[in-house]
Design an enzyme around this catalytic site. Sequence first.
Site, PDB file in Angstrom:
ATOM      1  N   GLY A 147      51.907  58.376  38.846  1.00  0.00           N
ATOM      2  CA  GLY A 147      51.913  59.281  37.700  1.00  0.00           C
ATOM      3  C   GLY A 147      53.301  59.852  37.471  1.00  0.00           C
ATOM      4  CD  GLU A 390      44.671  60.484  46.478  1.00  0.00           C
ATOM      5  OE1 GLU A 390      45.373  60.682  45.485  1.00  0.00           O
ATOM      6  OE2 GLU A 390      45.090  59.964  47.525  1.00  0.00           O
TER       7      GLU A 390
HETATM    8  C1  LIG Z   1      47.257  70.525  42.963  1.00  0.00           C
HETATM    9  C2  LIG Z   1      46.342  69.482  42.441  1.00  0.00           C
HETATM   10  C3  LIG Z   1      45.443  70.010  41.399  1.00  0.00           C
HETATM   11  C4  LIG Z   1      44.653  69.249  40.558  1.00  0.00           C
HETATM   12  C5  LIG Z   1      44.618  67.780  40.480  1.00  0.00           C
HETATM   13  C6  LIG Z   1      43.684  67.132  41.452  1.00  0.00           C
HETATM   14  C7  LIG Z   1      43.401  65.856  41.510  1.00  0.00           C
HETATM   15  C8  LIG Z   1      44.052  64.753  40.756  1.00  0.00           C
HETATM   16  C9  LIG Z   1      44.427  63.750  41.788  1.00  0.00           C
HETATM   17  C10 LIG Z   1      44.849  62.492  41.655  1.00  0.00           C
HETATM   18  C11 LIG Z   1      45.131  61.768  40.437  1.00  0.00           C
HETATM   19  C12 LIG Z   1      46.501  61.298  40.452  1.00  0.00           C
HETATM   20  C13 LIG Z   1      47.024  60.514  41.387  1.00  0.00           C
HETATM   21  C14 LIG Z   1      46.327  59.531  42.179  1.00  0.00           C
HETATM   22  C15 LIG Z   1      46.983  59.087  43.273  1.00  0.00           C
HETATM   23  C16 LIG Z   1      46.518  57.964  44.046  1.00  0.00           C
HETATM   24  O1  LIG Z   1      45.550  57.303  43.742  1.00  0.00           O
HETATM   25  S1  LIG Z   1      47.465  57.702  45.443  1.00  0.00           S
HETATM   26  C17 LIG Z   1      46.830  56.234  46.152  1.00  0.00           C
HETATM   27  C18 LIG Z   1      45.456  56.454  46.763  1.00  0.00           C
HETATM   28  N1  LIG Z   1      45.090  55.289  47.505  1.00  0.00           N
HETATM   29  C19 LIG Z   1      44.118  55.296  48.423  1.00  0.00           C
HETATM   30  O2  LIG Z   1      43.405  56.259  48.612  1.00  0.00           O
HETATM   31  C20 LIG Z   1      43.986  54.024  49.225  1.00  0.00           C
HETATM   32  C21 LIG Z   1      42.590  53.874  49.788  1.00  0.00           C
HETATM   33  N2  LIG Z   1      42.640  53.092  51.021  1.00  0.00           N
HETATM   34  C22 LIG Z   1      42.723  53.725  52.256  1.00  0.00           C
HETATM   35  O3  LIG Z   1      42.756  54.935  52.390  1.00  0.00           O
HETATM   36  C23 LIG Z   1      42.762  52.817  53.480  1.00  0.00           C
HETATM   37  O4  LIG Z   1      43.167  51.524  53.117  1.00  0.00           O
HETATM   38  C24 LIG Z   1      41.373  52.724  54.151  1.00  0.00           C
HETATM   39  C25 LIG Z   1      40.332  52.241  53.158  1.00  0.00           C
HETATM   40  C26 LIG Z   1      40.984  54.065  54.702  1.00  0.00           C
HETATM   41  C27 LIG Z   1      41.454  51.710  55.273  1.00  0.00           C
HETATM   42  O5  LIG Z   1      42.616  52.027  56.022  1.00  0.00           O
HETATM   43  P1  LIG Z   1      43.025  51.069  57.234  1.00  0.00           P
HETATM   44  O6  LIG Z   1      42.865  49.652  56.801  1.00  0.00           O
HETATM   45  O7  LIG Z   1      44.329  51.502  57.776  1.00  0.00           O
HETATM   46  O8  LIG Z   1      41.930  51.502  58.292  1.00  0.00           O
HETATM   47  P2  LIG Z   1      40.766  50.625  58.927  1.00  0.00           P
HETATM   48  O9  LIG Z   1      41.316  49.406  59.551  1.00  0.00           O
HETATM   49  O10 LIG Z   1      39.644  50.506  57.937  1.00  0.00           O
HETATM   50  O11 LIG Z   1      40.325  51.615  60.108  1.00  0.00           O
HETATM   51  C28 LIG Z   1      39.691  52.773  59.745  1.00  0.00           C
HETATM   52  C29 LIG Z   1      40.030  53.736  60.868  1.00  0.00           C
HETATM   53  O12 LIG Z   1      41.121  54.508  60.412  1.00  0.00           O
HETATM   54  C30 LIG Z   1      40.687  55.848  60.264  1.00  0.00           C
HETATM   55  N3  LIG Z   1      41.258  56.368  59.034  1.00  0.00           N
HETATM   56  C31 LIG Z   1      41.400  55.687  57.858  1.00  0.00           C
HETATM   57  N4  LIG Z   1      41.959  56.491  56.943  1.00  0.00           N
HETATM   58  C32 LIG Z   1      42.168  57.683  57.544  1.00  0.00           C
HETATM   59  C33 LIG Z   1      42.723  58.939  57.099  1.00  0.00           C
HETATM   60  N5  LIG Z   1      43.126  59.113  55.831  1.00  0.00           N
HETATM   61  N6  LIG Z   1      42.787  59.951  57.985  1.00  0.00           N
HETATM   62  C34 LIG Z   1      42.349  59.769  59.257  1.00  0.00           C
HETATM   63  N7  LIG Z   1      41.806  58.630  59.758  1.00  0.00           N
HETATM   64  C35 LIG Z   1      41.737  57.611  58.890  1.00  0.00           C
HETATM   65  C36 LIG Z   1      39.188  55.780  60.192  1.00  0.00           C
HETATM   66  O13 LIG Z   1      38.610  57.010  60.616  1.00  0.00           O
HETATM   67  C37 LIG Z   1      38.877  54.661  61.143  1.00  0.00           C
HETATM   68  O14 LIG Z   1      38.943  55.136  62.452  1.00  0.00           O
HETATM   69  P3  LIG Z   1      38.153  54.363  63.627  1.00  0.00           P
HETATM   70  O15 LIG Z   1      36.786  54.073  63.092  1.00  0.00           O
HETATM   71  O16 LIG Z   1      38.173  55.342  64.754  1.00  0.00           O
HETATM   72  O17 LIG Z   1      38.941  53.109  63.895  1.00  0.00           O
HETATM   73  C1  LIG Z   2      44.200  57.232  36.537  1.00  0.00           C
HETATM   74  C2  LIG Z   2      44.782  56.657  37.790  1.00  0.00           C
HETATM   75  C3  LIG Z   2      45.887  57.286  38.380  1.00  0.00           C
HETATM   76  C4  LIG Z   2      46.450  56.751  39.538  1.00  0.00           C
HETATM   77  N1  LIG Z   2      47.581  57.353  40.077  1.00  0.00           N
HETATM   78  C5  LIG Z   2      48.152  56.800  41.173  1.00  0.00           C
HETATM   79  C6  LIG Z   2      49.357  57.361  41.704  1.00  0.00           C
HETATM   80  O1  LIG Z   2      49.873  58.346  41.187  1.00  0.00           O
HETATM   81  N2  LIG Z   2      49.923  56.790  42.805  1.00  0.00           N
HETATM   82  C7  LIG Z   2      49.357  55.691  43.417  1.00  0.00           C
HETATM   83  O2  LIG Z   2      49.903  55.221  44.406  1.00  0.00           O
HETATM   84  N3  LIG Z   2      48.199  55.131  42.929  1.00  0.00           N
HETATM   85  C8  LIG Z   2      47.603  55.658  41.828  1.00  0.00           C
HETATM   86  N4  LIG Z   2      46.451  55.099  41.320  1.00  0.00           N
HETATM   87  C9  LIG Z   2      45.955  53.850  41.906  1.00  0.00           C
HETATM   88  C10 LIG Z   2      44.667  54.058  42.688  1.00  0.00           C
HETATM   89  O3  LIG Z   2      44.932  54.705  43.892  1.00  0.00           O
HETATM   90  C11 LIG Z   2      44.037  52.669  42.924  1.00  0.00           C
HETATM   91  O4  LIG Z   2      43.640  52.171  41.672  1.00  0.00           O
HETATM   92  C12 LIG Z   2      42.841  52.789  43.870  1.00  0.00           C
HETATM   93  O5  LIG Z   2      43.292  53.051  45.185  1.00  0.00           O
HETATM   94  C13 LIG Z   2      41.981  51.509  43.865  1.00  0.00           C
HETATM   95  O6  LIG Z   2      42.748  50.380  44.219  1.00  0.00           O
HETATM   96  P1  LIG Z   2      42.808  49.091  43.224  1.00  0.00           P
HETATM   97  O7  LIG Z   2      43.090  49.577  41.863  1.00  0.00           O
HETATM   98  O8  LIG Z   2      43.717  48.099  43.849  1.00  0.00           O
HETATM   99  O9  LIG Z   2      41.322  48.533  43.227  1.00  0.00           O
HETATM  100  P2  LIG Z   2      40.712  47.476  44.292  1.00  0.00           P
HETATM  101  O10 LIG Z   2      40.842  48.006  45.667  1.00  0.00           O
HETATM  102  O11 LIG Z   2      41.248  46.131  43.999  1.00  0.00           O
HETATM  103  O12 LIG Z   2      39.157  47.584  43.880  1.00  0.00           O
HETATM  104  C14 LIG Z   2      38.572  46.651  42.987  1.00  0.00           C
HETATM  105  C15 LIG Z   2      37.141  46.407  43.466  1.00  0.00           C
HETATM  106  O13 LIG Z   2      37.203  45.810  44.768  1.00  0.00           O
HETATM  107  C16 LIG Z   2      36.319  46.506  45.651  1.00  0.00           C
HETATM  108  N5  LIG Z   2      36.852  46.498  47.026  1.00  0.00           N
HETATM  109  C17 LIG Z   2      38.162  46.586  47.418  1.00  0.00           C
HETATM  110  N6  LIG Z   2      38.247  46.579  48.763  1.00  0.00           N
HETATM  111  C18 LIG Z   2      36.971  46.476  49.244  1.00  0.00           C
HETATM  112  C19 LIG Z   2      36.401  46.443  50.554  1.00  0.00           C
HETATM  113  N7  LIG Z   2      37.155  46.500  51.666  1.00  0.00           N
HETATM  114  N8  LIG Z   2      35.052  46.375  50.655  1.00  0.00           N
HETATM  115  C20 LIG Z   2      34.268  46.350  49.544  1.00  0.00           C
HETATM  116  N9  LIG Z   2      34.746  46.360  48.266  1.00  0.00           N
HETATM  117  C21 LIG Z   2      36.077  46.438  48.136  1.00  0.00           C
HETATM  118  C22 LIG Z   2      36.311  47.937  45.119  1.00  0.00           C
HETATM  119  O14 LIG Z   2      35.108  48.610  45.531  1.00  0.00           O
HETATM  120  C23 LIG Z   2      36.322  47.694  43.602  1.00  0.00           C
HETATM  121  O15 LIG Z   2      34.996  47.467  43.160  1.00  0.00           O
HETATM  122  C24 LIG Z   2      45.874  55.600  40.144  1.00  0.00           C
HETATM  123  C25 LIG Z   2      44.759  54.981  39.563  1.00  0.00           C
HETATM  124  C26 LIG Z   2      44.205  55.507  38.400  1.00  0.00           C
HETATM  125  C27 LIG Z   2      43.009  54.840  37.794  1.00  0.00           C
END
Ligand SMILES: CC/C=C\C/C=C\C/C=C\C/C=C\C=C\C(=O)SCCNC(=O)CCNC(=O)[C@H](O)C(C)(C)COP(=O)(O)OP(=O)(O)OC[C@H]1O[C@@H](n2cnc3c(N)ncnc32)[C@H](O)[C@@H]1OP(=O)(O)O
Ligand SMILES: Cc1cc2nc3c(=O)[nH]c(=O)nc-3n(C[C@H](O)[C@H](O)[C@H](O)COP(=O)(O)OP(=O)(O)OC[C@H]3O[C@@H](n4cnc5c(N)ncnc54)[C@H](O)[C@@H]3O)c2cc1C
Length: 615
Positions: A147, A390
């Site tokens: 963003g 997120e």
């Molecule tokens: C001030 C604000 C006010 C208002 C606004 C509010 C909201 C608006 C907000 C947002 C909008 C704008 C921006 C958006 C930004 C984004 O989207 S940023 C990008 C976000 N992306 C993600 O969230 C990625 C999602 N994927 C993951 O988190 C990881 O890939 C995973 C799915 C968790 C898998 O991770 P990984 O492959 O490394 O782990 P695994 O092999 O699956 O093992 C899991 C074990 O790890 C532990 N684990 C995983 N994550 C965490 C964590 N975050 N903290 C602690 N521990 C973690 C998990 O417990 C497992 O442990 P185990 O079972 O003991 O092995």
């Molecule tokens: C409005 C908006 C703002 C954003 N802002 C930011 C930002 O500021 N910074 C930033 O870094 N990112 C940002 N993002 C990105 C966001 O974090 C990703 O879109 C989100 O993490 C999902 O990842 P992806 O888009 O690659 O979807 P994918 O992970 O490719 O998901 C596609 C489909 O695959 C499925 N899938 C994926 N992995 C698995 C699995 N292991 N098991 C089962 N199903 C699975 C999902 O459930 C979904 O149905 C933003 C996204 C949006 C929409």
Amino acid sequence: MLSKREVFDGVPEEYLSHKERYENAIRNSVVAFSLVRKMQEEGKTSINNYRDVVGGLLGSSVLRDGSPLGLHYIMFMPAILNQANEEQQEKWLPRAWNCSIIGSYAQTELGHGTFIRGLETTATYDAATKQFVLHSPTLTAYKWWPGGLGQTANYCIVVAQLYTKGQCHGIHSFIIQVRDEETHMPLPGIKIGEIGAKLGLNAVNNGFLGFDNYRIPRTNMLMKHAQVLEDGTYVKSRHSKLNYGAMVFVRVVIVFDMVNYLSKAVTIATRFSAVRRQCQLKAGETECQILDYVTQQHKLFVSIAAAHAFRITANKLWLTFNEVNEQLVEGNLQRLPELHALACCLKAVTTADTAACVERCRLACGGHGYMMSSSLPLTYGLVTAACTYEGENTVLLLQTARFLVKTYQQLDSKALTPTVAYLKTAAAERFCVGWSNTTEGIIRGFQVVAMRVIIMSTFNEEVQEMSRTVSPQLKEVLHQLVDLYCTYWALEKLSDLLLYTPISQKEVESLRLRYEETLTNLRPNAVGLVDAFDLRDEMLQSTLGSYDGRVYERLMEEAMKSPLNAEPMLQSTLGSYDGRVYERLMEEAMKSPLNAEPVNYTFHKYLKPFMQGKL
Ligand SMILES: CC/C=C\C/C=C\C/C=C\C/C=C\C=C\C(=O)SCCNC(=O)CCNC(=O)[C@H](O)C(C)(C)COP(=O)(O)OP(=O)(O)OC[C@H]1O[C@@H](n2cnc3c(N)ncnc32)[C@H](O)[C@@H]1OP(=O)(O)O
Ligand SMILES: Cc1cc2nc3c(=O)[nH]c(=O)nc-3n(C[C@H](O)[C@H](O)[C@H](O)COP(=O)(O)OP(=O)(O)OC[C@H]3O[C@@H](n4cnc5c(N)ncnc54)[C@H](O)[C@@H]3O)c2cc1C
């Protein structure tokens, strides 16, 4: 101080052009966040409680479709607080806090969002120069979504695979300057622009970012948890997931966000339902308020209850978050997995439920709910995004499931953390001997359901390992589709079946297994089955669904059509299909009404005065 009328004379955003909407967003944001800065100066907000103030602004009507400065507060600052060591916080936080730099958070790439261990951007340490070299090896390595990055931020947190002494140590966070602070021009080696129009949040200015062997000082690696010493020695973190901390924080904040959005939507729909009169309950009577219909009450009242339930939950989650973080500071990591699972679960559940409730509020208002002026479509666009950003909801729920299955498997060997302590008692046969139609009875019922589902999941895990056979004949595939459709709806409408048919618990359990087997059986033919609809690309008009599967190239090609990307020109090939990248970029740039300006004029008119504290 700027006044709103100065820019677009009260013209509703829906009627502004893409560039005017961006200017409007910038102008409203610098006005709004100048207030935050004034509150800082008067000591009315601090680095420790700014989230309430900022959260209120970001959810307000002033920044109704998001803000290009949102990520600065939502993730850039929390990432510095969570990932930077004290020395780095002293250097960066004051400048971020008074907005003399504007940041974003760049983790997601074109090719990876969920699987962050698969991110492709590299940060390779060069001990000779004590620098990290940032590089995007492929198009799919381009950061995509951050963003504010399109035309606004001049710094960002970048998540990249760290290499030192020839070894990869996984993803780590770096603070990186991407634009010149004086001219706002992208720095050499930086390819940057906005990704284009979205379903909602169109004021957020989401961007893309590519690195071409871009060098930063070693000290720009955020080193609170892991470090790289001057000679390139890697010092690992106490816990590999401490680097994920910023995401946990935002997931917690999103639960508060949902309270605000749901409260707004159900207020609109309930008040409208009190005003709207439609049809007569009895012939000859005056038309009644639609709020008097039970069907309307069924649509709306659960949203009122949910808004209160989410508020209580959000406050409890915030207390847990602070408790666990205090323990982390003392080196006690014991409750980190529980906090992660809780944040995942509540972010997923509250966003999914809020999106469903907001859509139901819109539908409850009939045609008028479909008007942009109702604010319900815009609110839906905001909340449905939260089901994806997120952490995509399915993926987060799988993380919670993983934690619950592990907890079940250690039921007898490990003390249970507070939120799952009920599993101990729910496992006992005597826990739920009868049903009572009280709140406590329903909660106990759901605790038993949770326990039994966890047991089933553990059992399924074993079963799934035994049989996976598929023989894809068309007849068989069609049978599988019929089978899938029937079992899906049987499971969806299970309460009716349990009420009106003699279906047994055992039959339900085998129905669930059969459903999952049918999904597995259909998987190899899924793409073939949609190809069979024979929908040409021209009809689909979708970057994601084109026949050739070139998703990322098409996403980038479409992004380049945005008029905001014409300033300044991109300096490198973006993998366009026909290879005519520079000719195409020049053609596109010449279409932009402002292509004469190397930097969007809003920088000098609004951003620069704001960043220099002159607004
Ligand atoms: C001030 C604000 C006010 C208002 C606004 C509010 C909201 C608006 C907000 C947002 C909008 C704008 C921006 C958006 C930004 C984004 O989207 S940023 C990008 C976000 N992306 C993600 O969230 C990625 C999602 N994927 C993951 O988190 C990881 O890939 C995973 C799915 C968790 C898998 O991770 P990984 O492959 O490394 O782990 P695994 O092999 O699956 O093992 C899991 C074990 O790890 C532990 N684990 C995983 N994550 C965490 C964590 N975050 N903290 C602690 N521990 C973690 C998990 O417990 C497992 O442990 P185990 O079972 O003991 O092995
Ligand atoms: C409005 C908006 C703002 C954003 N802002 C930011 C930002 O500021 N910074 C930033 O870094 N990112 C940002 N993002 C990105 C966001 O974090 C990703 O879109 C989100 O993490 C999902 O990842 P992806 O888009 O690659 O979807 P994918 O992970 O490719 O998901 C596609 C489909 O695959 C499925 N899938 C994926 N992995 C698995 C699995 N292991 N098991 C089962 N199903 C699975 C999902 O459930 C979904 O149905 C933003 C996204 C949006 C929409």
